[in-house]
Write an enzyme that holds these catalytic residues in place. Structure first.
Site, PDB file in Angstrom:
ATOM      1  CG  ASP A  14      11.711   2.957 -56.376  1.00 11.47           C
ATOM      2  OD1 ASP A  14      11.349   1.896 -56.895  1.00 11.47           O
ATOM      3  OD2 ASP A  14      12.342   3.016 -55.297  1.00 11.47           O
ATOM      4  CG  HIS A  47      13.967  -4.697 -57.311  1.00 13.19           C
ATOM      5  ND1 HIS A  47      12.847  -4.286 -56.657  1.00 13.19           N
ATOM      6  CD2 HIS A  47      14.458  -5.745 -56.587  1.00 13.19           C
ATOM      7  CE1 HIS A  47      12.665  -5.036 -55.581  1.00 13.19           C
ATOM      8  NE2 HIS A  47      13.622  -5.927 -55.503  1.00 13.19           N
ATOM      9  CG  HIS A  61       4.706  -2.269 -58.852  1.00 13.64           C
ATOM     10  ND1 HIS A  61       4.299  -3.526 -58.500  1.00 13.64           N
ATOM     11  CD2 HIS A  61       5.655  -1.901 -57.971  1.00 13.64           C
ATOM     12  CE1 HIS A  61       4.967  -3.882 -57.404  1.00 13.64           C
ATOM     13  NE2 HIS A  61       5.790  -2.938 -57.068  1.00 13.64           N
TER      14      HIS A  61
END
Ligand code: SDX
Length: 423
Positions: A363, A265, A306
């Site tokens: 990210d 995460h 994702h």
């Protein structure tokens, strides 16, 4: 919202009719709340097919790579808004007027200082403690300082707690960083913008207070916007579940910080830089892609994939554009950016990733910008937590105001049936 029905046929039982609810956009949901009357539960570990709540805050279309905050596309907010305006939008549902914005900015500025006693908490930690460990501890401890705003059923208490958290997270994050560096803590300044203030508290010292680069401040503000909210992700769901018990908002946000820390995460931004360091050179990319595809190897391509996006994460696109702008304006030629872009290019052509719709997520590039701003890798997830605080608290407020019952999932039990002790 329930104008359609679903019929469930269970062998040996009468058909069950279930309402189908329709939202503004996105998939309809089958309302299974009455299912317990049939003696059955639904079973969905990881919530792959489960809507845990109704919300008006953020909408994601994973197939089209769309992210809307109160209906506004993330690309437009990143380009034309700023973080505090986005905070107001997430909290209140509409963009602020000029007067409302000025009032909100002033309110946040006037809550940036933390109780002086809070500094003593730092001394209980080793200097080399992971900053996220310290954040969990200190944000949870805020509950001990704000007894005047812990009545979650009081809308004024909910609002001041939200303002306090948004205002104080940068101050606490900078304190955590300064403590790890053995440097004196810098107090917030009301003459600076939210992002300038954070960079001031992070990188200035009492011995030298330099002006904050507008390039870096704008990049920081855009990173805050891009991480602000993302509907029912793991950490937001954690905050909602904790809040459903009636726990105070500071404790709920501390729970969200803990959930965000995981590398699957929010910890992924730190893990991407570590991964790029491990890959080291373009010549090693194929070797690491093979590891990512090997089911016997726990290695995953960090910053890729994702649960919801099966297309480009729109935030990754903005992040990559910001990367180019910031590094260009700073005249930085970062070999890790070159390596990341080559890794993305090769991975996207690889059938394994294409077949599984694995694309760069938020990210993948964020760490490269954070590094260019001067933020150490260990602080990357702290930045994510700071940014996401407004999302967490907006969902917490929405959940409390909805009067939702305590969240208490059931299970499929496969352990022993009743048996007696052998004595
Ligand atoms: C964030 O939920 C949110 O909204 C989160 C977030 C937010 O703003 O709150 O967007 C922020 O957490 C972004 C994600 C950051 N995490 C990472 O970058 C870590 C690497 N990514 C993976 O761990 C993974 O992609 C997840 C955890 C993000 C998603 O995992 P899912 O949805 O459970 O998908 P999955 O594991 O079922 O993957 C499907 C397939 C599997 O292979 P098969 O079993 O079909 O053969 O894809 C493979 C997975 O093994 N896969 C990967 C991979 N991600 C998925 N293989 C290699 N590398 C990867 N990164």
């Amino acid at each position: 919202m329930a104008d359609k029905k679903a019929q469930l046929i269970i062998e040996g039982a009468a058909p069950v009719e279930l309402p189908v609810l329709t939202g503004t956009v996105g998939p309809d949901v089958i309302d299974v709340r009455s299912l317990t009357s049939t003696g059955h539960f639904t079973f969905d570990p990881g919530f792959m097919s489960t809507a845990s709540c109704e919300s008006k805050i953020t909408y994601i279309d994973g197939d089209k790579g769309i992210l809307l905050h109160r209906g506004y596309p993330i690309e437009q907010l990143a380009e034309k808004s700023d973080y505090l305006e986005t905070c107001y939008l997430l909290l209140n549902g509409e963009l602020p007027t000029a007067e409302q914005k000025a009032q909100f900015v002033s309110t946040i500025k006037n809550h940036t200082i933390v109780h002086e006693q809070l500094k003593t908490f730092l001394n209980g930690f080793r200097r080399d403690a992971h900053p996220m460990a310290v954040m969990c501890g200190i944000v949870g401890a805020l509950s001990a300082f704000y007894h005047d705003s812990l009545d979650i059923n009081n809308p004024q208490h909910r609002e001041i707690s939200a303002h306090r958290l948004i205002a104080k997270m940068p101050t606490i994050a900078a304190m955590v960083y300064k403590y790890s560096m053995g440097q004196p803590i810098m107090y917030p300044r009301n003459d600076l913008s939210y992002s300038e203030n954070f960079l001031h508290m992070m990188f200035n010292t009492p011995a030298e207070v330099k002006p904050i680069s507008p390039v870096l401040a704008n990049a920081m503000d855009r990173i805050f916007i891009l991480h602000a909210d993302h509907e029912q992700n793991a950490s937001t769901s954690t905050v909602r579940l904790a809040g459903s018990t009636g726990a105070n908002p500071f404790a709920c946000i501390a729970a969200g910080i803990a959930a965000l820390w995981g590398p699957a995460h929010g910890g992924a931004n730190e893990a991407v830089l570590t991964m790029l360091d491990e890959i080291g050179d373009v010549s090693n990319i194929e070797k690491f892609l093979a590891k990512a595809k090997d089911k016997n190897d726990p290695f995953k391509l960090m910053g890729f994939g994702h649960r919801v996006y099966k297309n480009f994460d729109p935030r990754a696109k903005v992040m990559k554009k910001t990367c180019d702008e910031v590094l260009g304006e700073l005249g930085i030629n970062d070999p890790q950016l070159e390596l990341a872009m080559k890794l993305e290019e090769i991975a996207l052509k690889d059938p394994y990733f294409a077949e599984r719709n694995l694309y760069p997520n938020v990210d993948f590039y964020s760490g490269i910008i954070l590094k260019a701003i001067g933020i150490p890798t260990s602080m990357f997830t702290v930045i994510f937590a700071m940014s996401r605080t407004v999302g967490w608290i907006s969902h917490w407020k929405e959940m409390i105001a909805s009067g939702q019952k305590i969240g208490r999932p059931r299970q499929l039990y496969t352990g022993y049936a009743k048996r007696d002790l052998p004595r």
